[in-house]
Design a protein around this motif. Structure first.
Motif, PDB file in Angstrom:
ATOM      1  N   ARG A 170      -8.323   3.904  -3.890  1.00 26.32           N
ATOM      2  CA  ARG A 170      -7.151   4.025  -3.011  1.00 26.32           C
ATOM      3  C   ARG A 170      -6.939   5.484  -2.593  1.00 26.32           C
ATOM      4  NH1 ARG A 170      -4.324  -0.789  -2.902  1.00 26.32           N
ATOM      5  NH2 ARG A 170      -4.713  -2.176  -4.682  1.00 26.32           N
TER       6      ARG A 170
ATOM      7  N   GLU B 144      -6.613  -2.394   2.274  1.00 24.69           N
ATOM      8  CA  GLU B 144      -6.240  -1.037   2.684  1.00 24.69           C
ATOM      9  C   GLU B 144      -6.692  -0.726   4.108  1.00 24.69           C
ATOM     10  OE1 GLU B 144      -4.835   1.731   1.082  1.00 24.69           O
ATOM     11  OE2 GLU B 144      -4.176   0.554  -0.640  1.00 24.69           O
ATOM     12  N   ASP B 145      -7.903  -1.164   4.458  1.00 27.01           N
ATOM     13  CA  ASP B 145      -8.472  -0.754   5.745  1.00 27.01           C
ATOM     14  C   ASP B 145      -9.507  -1.773   6.226  1.00 27.01           C
ATOM     15  OD1 ASP B 145      -9.309   0.569   7.990  1.00 27.01           O
ATOM     16  OD2 ASP B 145     -10.508   2.046   6.929  1.00 27.01           O
TER      17      ASP B 145
ATOM     18  N   ARG C 232      -6.892   6.480   1.387  1.00 24.39           N
ATOM     19  CA  ARG C 232      -5.675   7.005   2.016  1.00 24.39           C
ATOM     20  C   ARG C 232      -5.834   8.475   2.420  1.00 24.39           C
ATOM     21  NH1 ARG C 232      -0.700   3.741  -0.986  1.00 24.39           N
ATOM     22  NH2 ARG C 232      -1.856   1.758  -1.083  1.00 24.39           N
TER      23      ARG C 232
END
Length: 692
Positions: free
Chosen positions: A407, A449-450, A411
């Motif tokens: 993570r 997340e993506d 990020r």
């Protein structure tokens, strides 16, 4: 006299400005929204344990004085023996104490476990050696008094923190930048896994328009409600505004955080096109109160592009197939380890551009912000990965830590257009239920997340179709036919058979390479023992010639990545011409010598005129008859020895020119290869001395 007095006054004022603490102010956001104060100098350092060193009154007068970035393994981590220091080290220094707003300590990278105190007060602990992390130091600072920062870093093995293993030196220390970040009490989130607090989510990109959501998390660290709005702008190359947006006023309660997003539309966008045109916009989000005061301001790069991997068409950037000419990149330098300067990183990119590289794999961990910024600017594609290497611990603590490291990586690097692939690990040795469950979990984190970027994994040492190869969007394989096993010629058939067995699976070659000493030479070496001290440069050349000749025919591969761009420290190794080093780089550890294979790729990957005489450093000869070879992309190449032409000019169509059985005379021989590229001559020369 008056001129001298003015000069003296100027020097005094300058010295005071450089040493004075940040001045008190109503709030750091009053003028600029946010400010950063680098903490480079003034550090005291002790290698080893230091009981009581967290206390402000501790006597560190006998410690070493260092600057940060700093590593304690620059020398013992590169000399072989697998005996470099792995344990704790302590750093201390005084801090300025700004008043008003919030004060954060920011660490761009410290290996591996870092514990931080201010004035004896514990701020927290971070486990993981490669990501940025921050602590809120506001309440621990004492305005108007000396403040003492104490940091304990340890690179000792920890079964709960990856990597547990790796064929590279794990340099300890505060090896990246440390800074104070000053913000208003109302700010974008600084504790969101070390990220920027602003995430630019590209929702739709076409030649006509691009839609981007500027997503933020807004935090109010004061005790009272704040009424604020977000204001966003996107600017082009010359500062012109190409998109803007503004939210309505929001009430954010004291101690609360809210998620806000602003939609932004750019008409007729200019795309980020890799090395062909690495154009970036800049997106800036401001937090503004009802009186128009800027409380926080964050800017991030915005490169508009699409990227896809395909089992049939390889890699496509913005809908067009693009061959990925990649290399693996470690982050160390001689004598300093991982404490590398921005100028040194920039030099690496210049060398890679020279060779024709357009992609890097940041082996085997998240690299620093400077690397991704340079990749953005130069148009390099990036496969970045977490340090899940070789071994795992089947424990909740290990699983939680590696998920946190993933993570953090996502990020912190979300907004970099260069980042194309999220790597989930390298060469796990066991196809176990625990490892499969872990990779499956990490792949789900990437999707959450993506979802705009594919996940990837680099496999070795298990079956090519083992379960651990099945969790990511794309799979890469680390194959060393002709080095550790087999022969060069096995590469192409292996790739074809794997593709035939699973035609829907996007495949890449994530590592391939061979060791080479720039000072060891042998004509046509039949084989090399990898663990030996004999790594003739000519074998590496033959290896890469054979590999690239097979790879360039298989455009369906979504990438290939040479291992490695530069030699690097691996203290457990004892091979080639130097213990403690992996010498598979195409360039020496000190960046001083481009090995012959470097020019093989330059001739294949660039339009730069290349006429390179191979084995030119092999200046002392004992055999009168030799084969002369040159790497070239010239139309034709001519060989002259001692001023006389040898044979006929040779075509450079296959990027290799060769003249067998050339006779050298006793004593010095001037060997010259010359060719024409685009109507202009290019020459390379060496003097080879035949010893009688």
């Amino acid at each position: 006299m008056r001129k001298a007095a003015r000069l003296l006054l100027l020097l005094v004022v300058t010295a005071l400005a450089l040493t004075a603490p940040v001045p008190a102010q109503a709030g750091p956001g009053t003028a600029h929204g946010r400010s950063v104060l680098g903490l480079h100098s003034g550090w005291s350092f002790h290698r080893g344990e230091a009981p009581g060193a967290a206390e402000p009154g501790f006597d560190d007068s006998g410690w070493d004085r260092v600057t940060v970035p700093h590593s304690w393994n620059g020398r013992d981590g590169q000399d072989g023996g697998n005996d470099y220091y792995r344990g704790p080290g302590w750093y201390r220094r005084t801090l300025p104490a700004p008043t008003g707003g919030r004060v954060w300590l920011q660490f761009d990278g410290a290996n591996t476990t870092t514990t931080v105190w201010v004035n004896g007060r514990l701020l927290g602990e971070h486990k993981g050696g490669y990501a940025r992390f921050r602590f809120d130091a506001t309440e621990a600072l004492r305005p108007g008094r000396d403040n003492v920062l104490a940091v304990r870093v340890s690179n000792a093995p920890d079964p709960d923190v990856a990597p547990l293993s790796g064929d590279f030196t794990l340099h300890g220390g505060l090896y990246r930048e440390v800074a104070l970040v000053l913000t208003d009490a109302v700010h974008l989130d600084l504790l969101d896994h070390g990220g920027p607090g602003l995430y630019l989510r590209q929702q739709r990109v076409t030649p006509e328009s691009a839609t981007v959501a500027a997503s933020t998390k807004l935090v109010n660290d004061s005790r009272s409600t704040a009424r604020v709005r977000l204001r966003a702008t996107v600017t082009g190359a010359f500062g012109e505004v190409v998109a803007r947006g503004q939210s309505s006023v929001r009430a954010v309660g004291g101690g609360q955080a809210v998620d806000l997003a602003l939609p932004l539309t750019i008409v007729r966008p200019r795309l980020w096109q890799g090395r062909a045109d690495p154009f970036r916009y800049q997106a800036t989000v401001e937090v503004v109160d009802t009186g128009g005061r800027v409380l926080d301001r964050v800017s991030q790069p915005l490169g508009l592009r699409t990227a896809e991997v395909s089992a049939t068409d390889g890699f496509a950037l913005n809908g067009k197939q693009l061959p990925v000419h990649g290399v693996n990149l470690h982050q160390d330098r001689p004598d300093v380890g991982w404490a590398v300067t921005p100028a040194q990183h920039a030099e690496d990119f210049r060398i890679m551009r020279e060779m024709g590289v357009n992609a890097i794999r940041t082996a085997h961990y998240q690299h620093g912000e400077t690397v991704y910024e340079l990749a953005d600017r130069h148009g390099f594609l990036v496969w970045t990965e977490i340090p899940l290497i070789n071994l795992t611990t089947d424990s909740p603590a290990f699983r939680a830590n590696i998920e946190t490291q993933l993570r953090e990586m996502i990020r912190q690097n979300f907004n970099h257009p260069s980042v194309v692939w999220w790597g989930l690990g390298n060469e796990l040795w066991h196809d176990s239920p625990a490892n499969n469950a872990l990779l499956d979990r990490l792949a789900s984190v990437v999707r959450a997340e993506d979802p705009s970027r594919p996940s990837a994994y680099a496999s070795c040492c298990v079956s090519d179709r083992a379960g651990i190869t099945q969790h990511t969007d794309g799979i890469g394989y680390n194959k060393y036919f002709g080095w550790y096993t087999g022969t060069f010629a096995e590469l192409g058939p292996w790739a074809d058979q794997l593709r035939a067995a699973d035609p829907a699976r996007p495949l890449a070659l994530s590592e391939y390479g061979a060791g080479a000493s720039a000072f060891q030479h042998q004509e046509n070496p039949p084989s090399v023992v990898p663990a030996s001290r004999w790594h003739p440069e000519q074998y590496q050349s033959a290896y890469h010639e054979a590999y690239w000749s097979q790879l360039r025919q298989r455009r369906w591969l979504w990438g290939s990545f040479v291992w490695a761009m530069f030699d690097f420290a691996s203290d457990s190794r004892d091979e080639g011409d130097h213990p403690g080093r992996n010498d598979k780089g195409l360039v020496t550890y000190d960046r001083g010598i481009r090995k012959d294979a470097f020019y093989w790729y330059q001739a294949n990957w660039t339009d730069t005129p290349v006429v390179h005489l191979n084995s030119k450093r092999w200046t002392s000869r004992t055999a009168a008859s030799t084969t002369v070879r040159a790497y070239t992309n010239a139309e034709t190449v001519t060989l002259r020895v001692n001023g006389r032409q040898v044979g006929e000019p040779v075509s450079g169509a296959n990027r290799v020119a060769e003249w067998p059985e050339v006779l050298l005379r006793p004593g010095p021989n001037t060997v010259e290869v010359s060719g024409f590229k685009n109507g202009r001559p290019h020459t390379d020369t060496a003097v080879w001395t035949l010893r009688e």
